[in-house]
Scaffold this motif. Structure first.
Motif, PDB file in Angstrom:
ATOM      1  N   THR A 134     -10.645   5.100 -19.651  1.00  0.00           N
ATOM      2  CA  THR A 134      -9.742   4.375 -18.773  1.00  0.00           C
ATOM      3  C   THR A 134      -9.475   2.998 -19.366  1.00  0.00           C
ATOM      4  N   ALA A 135      -8.250   2.576 -19.279  1.00  0.00           N
ATOM      5  CA  ALA A 135      -7.864   1.263 -19.817  1.00  0.00           C
ATOM      6  C   ALA A 135      -8.065   0.208 -18.738  1.00  0.00           C
ATOM      7  N   THR A 136      -8.461  -0.968 -19.156  1.00  0.00           N
ATOM      8  CA  THR A 136      -8.628  -2.068 -18.216  1.00  0.00           C
ATOM      9  C   THR A 136      -7.610  -3.154 -18.540  1.00  0.00           C
ATOM     10  N   THR A 137      -7.229  -3.902 -17.529  1.00  0.00           N
ATOM     11  CA  THR A 137      -6.288  -4.993 -17.742  1.00  0.00           C
ATOM     12  C   THR A 137      -7.036  -6.314 -17.698  1.00  0.00           C
ATOM     13  N   ASP A 138      -6.504  -7.304 -18.382  1.00  0.00           N
ATOM     14  CA  ASP A 138      -7.137  -8.617 -18.435  1.00  0.00           C
ATOM     15  C   ASP A 138      -6.928  -9.426 -17.168  1.00  0.00           C
ATOM     16  N   LYS A 139      -5.784  -9.221 -16.533  1.00  0.00           N
ATOM     17  CA  LYS A 139      -5.520  -9.993 -15.328  1.00  0.00           C
ATOM     18  C   LYS A 139      -5.224  -9.065 -14.163  1.00  0.00           C
ATOM     19  N   ALA A 140      -5.300  -9.607 -12.978  1.00  0.00           N
ATOM     20  CA  ALA A 140      -5.088  -8.810 -11.770  1.00  0.00           C
ATOM     21  C   ALA A 140      -3.592  -8.588 -11.558  1.00  0.00           C
ATOM     22  N   HIS A 141      -3.197  -7.330 -11.481  1.00  0.00           N
ATOM     23  CA  HIS A 141      -1.813  -6.972 -11.209  1.00  0.00           C
ATOM     24  C   HIS A 141      -1.726  -6.445  -9.778  1.00  0.00           C
ATOM     25  N   MET A 142      -0.513  -6.341  -9.306  1.00  0.00           N
ATOM     26  CA  MET A 142      -0.268  -5.776  -7.994  1.00  0.00           C
ATOM     27  C   MET A 142      -0.649  -4.290  -8.011  1.00  0.00           C
ATOM     28  N   SER A 143      -1.173  -3.810  -6.905  1.00  0.00           N
ATOM     29  CA  SER A 143      -1.636  -2.433  -6.833  1.00  0.00           C
ATOM     30  C   SER A 143      -0.938  -1.713  -5.683  1.00  0.00           C
ATOM     31  N   VAL A 144      -0.400  -0.527  -5.978  1.00  0.00           N
ATOM     32  CA  VAL A 144       0.185   0.336  -4.955  1.00  0.00           C
ATOM     33  C   VAL A 144      -0.639   1.609  -4.931  1.00  0.00           C
ATOM     34  N   SER A 145      -1.123   1.967  -3.751  1.00  0.00           N
ATOM     35  CA  SER A 145      -1.943   3.166  -3.600  1.00  0.00           C
ATOM     36  C   SER A 145      -1.328   4.080  -2.553  1.00  0.00           C
ATOM     37  N   VAL A 146      -1.488   5.371  -2.770  1.00  0.00           N
ATOM     38  CA  VAL A 146      -1.019   6.371  -1.814  1.00  0.00           C
ATOM     39  C   VAL A 146      -2.226   7.184  -1.392  1.00  0.00           C
ATOM     40  N   LEU A 147      -2.431   7.283  -0.094  1.00  0.00           N
ATOM     41  CA  LEU A 147      -3.556   8.031   0.448  1.00  0.00           C
ATOM     42  C   LEU A 147      -3.006   9.172   1.288  1.00  0.00           C
ATOM     43  N   VAL A 148      -3.422  10.397   0.990  1.00  0.00           N
ATOM     44  CA  VAL A 148      -2.986  11.562   1.751  1.00  0.00           C
ATOM     45  C   VAL A 148      -4.069  11.889   2.769  1.00  0.00           C
ATOM     46  N   MET A 149      -3.677  11.876   4.031  1.00  0.00           N
ATOM     47  CA  MET A 149      -4.623  12.142   5.115  1.00  0.00           C
ATOM     48  C   MET A 149      -4.818  13.646   5.268  1.00  0.00           C
ATOM     49  N   GLU A 150      -5.769  14.040   6.112  1.00  0.00           N
ATOM     50  CA  GLU A 150      -6.060  15.458   6.311  1.00  0.00           C
ATOM     51  C   GLU A 150      -4.889  16.205   6.933  1.00  0.00           C
ATOM     52  N   ASP A 151      -4.087  15.525   7.748  1.00  0.00           N
ATOM     53  CA  ASP A 151      -2.940  16.182   8.367  1.00  0.00           C
ATOM     54  C   ASP A 151      -1.683  16.084   7.488  1.00  0.00           C
ATOM     55  N   LYS A 152      -1.870  15.835   6.197  1.00  0.00           N
ATOM     56  CA  LYS A 152      -0.826  15.792   5.166  1.00  0.00           C
ATOM     57  C   LYS A 152       0.142  14.611   5.323  1.00  0.00           C
ATOM     58  N   THR A 153      -0.186  13.637   6.161  1.00  0.00           N
ATOM     59  CA  THR A 153       0.630  12.426   6.213  1.00  0.00           C
ATOM     60  C   THR A 153       0.177  11.487   5.104  1.00  0.00           C
ATOM     61  N   LYS A 154       1.088  10.666   4.658  1.00  0.00           N
ATOM     62  CA  LYS A 154       0.784   9.759   3.554  1.00  0.00           C
ATOM     63  C   LYS A 154       0.787   8.320   4.050  1.00  0.00           C
ATOM     64  N   GLN A 155      -0.193   7.556   3.583  1.00  0.00           N
ATOM     65  CA  GLN A 155      -0.261   6.133   3.874  1.00  0.00           C
ATOM     66  C   GLN A 155      -0.117   5.383   2.560  1.00  0.00           C
ATOM     67  N   TYR A 156       0.680   4.322   2.591  1.00  0.00           N
ATOM     68  CA  TYR A 156       0.945   3.523   1.396  1.00  0.00           C
ATOM     69  C   TYR A 156       0.288   2.166   1.568  1.00  0.00           C
ATOM     70  N   PHE A 157      -0.264   1.645   0.476  1.00  0.00           N
ATOM     71  CA  PHE A 157      -0.953   0.359   0.498  1.00  0.00           C
ATOM     72  C   PHE A 157      -0.476  -0.494  -0.666  1.00  0.00           C
TER      73      PHE A 157
END
Length: 135
Positions: A51-74
């Motif tokens: 895995t590659a690492t970055t030197d500085k903190a970048h913005m992060s977008v995450s997608v989480l799939v719940m058990e009922d197949k709905t998606k949450q974005y962060f």
């Protein structure tokens, strides 16, 4: 008295071969341009072995799939609706000046959901790095 005629040498270029070459070049570029796919979303992918690492903190977008197949974005662990994702990303980029985004997709996410997020970044001219985990 002799009348002299103007018999100067005029340089000429044979243009028939040049027109043939230009025709073949035009044909070549037309064929190549139809083979290129303009609908490609460009991504910077980390290496597969580690895995590659970055030197500085970048913005992060995450997608989480719940058990009922709905998606949450962060965005940076802050929940965001999908409809507000583009506006929030634009605000983040304008505030920080950093257009690099680390996206975290679960392994079982549908491809269309991933492309929807990547199209938002393409409209905003963002650079994406897909986060992976070690095998």
């Amino acid at each position: 008295m002799r009348i002299r005629r103007n018999k100067r040498f005029h340089a000429e270029i044979a243009a028939s071969a040049l027109s043939d070459i230009m025709f073949f070049l035009l044909l070549f570029f037309l064929i190549i341009s139809t083979l290129a796919n303009p609908n490609v979303i460009k991504l910077m992918l980390p290496k597969a072995r580690t895995t590659a690492t970055t030197d500085k903190a970048h913005m992060s977008v995450s997608v989480l799939v719940m058990e009922d197949k709905t998606k949450q974005y962060f965005i940076d662990k802050e929940p965001v609706l999908f409809d507000d994702l583009e506006a929030k990303l634009a605000e983040h980029v304008q505030a920080s000046g950093d257009n690099t985004v680390i996206v975290r997709f679960p392994y079982d996410l549908q491809v269309q959901d991933m492309v929807d997020v990547l199209q938002i970044g393409e409209r905003l001219k963002l650079k994406f790095v897909i986060a992976t985990s070690k095998q």
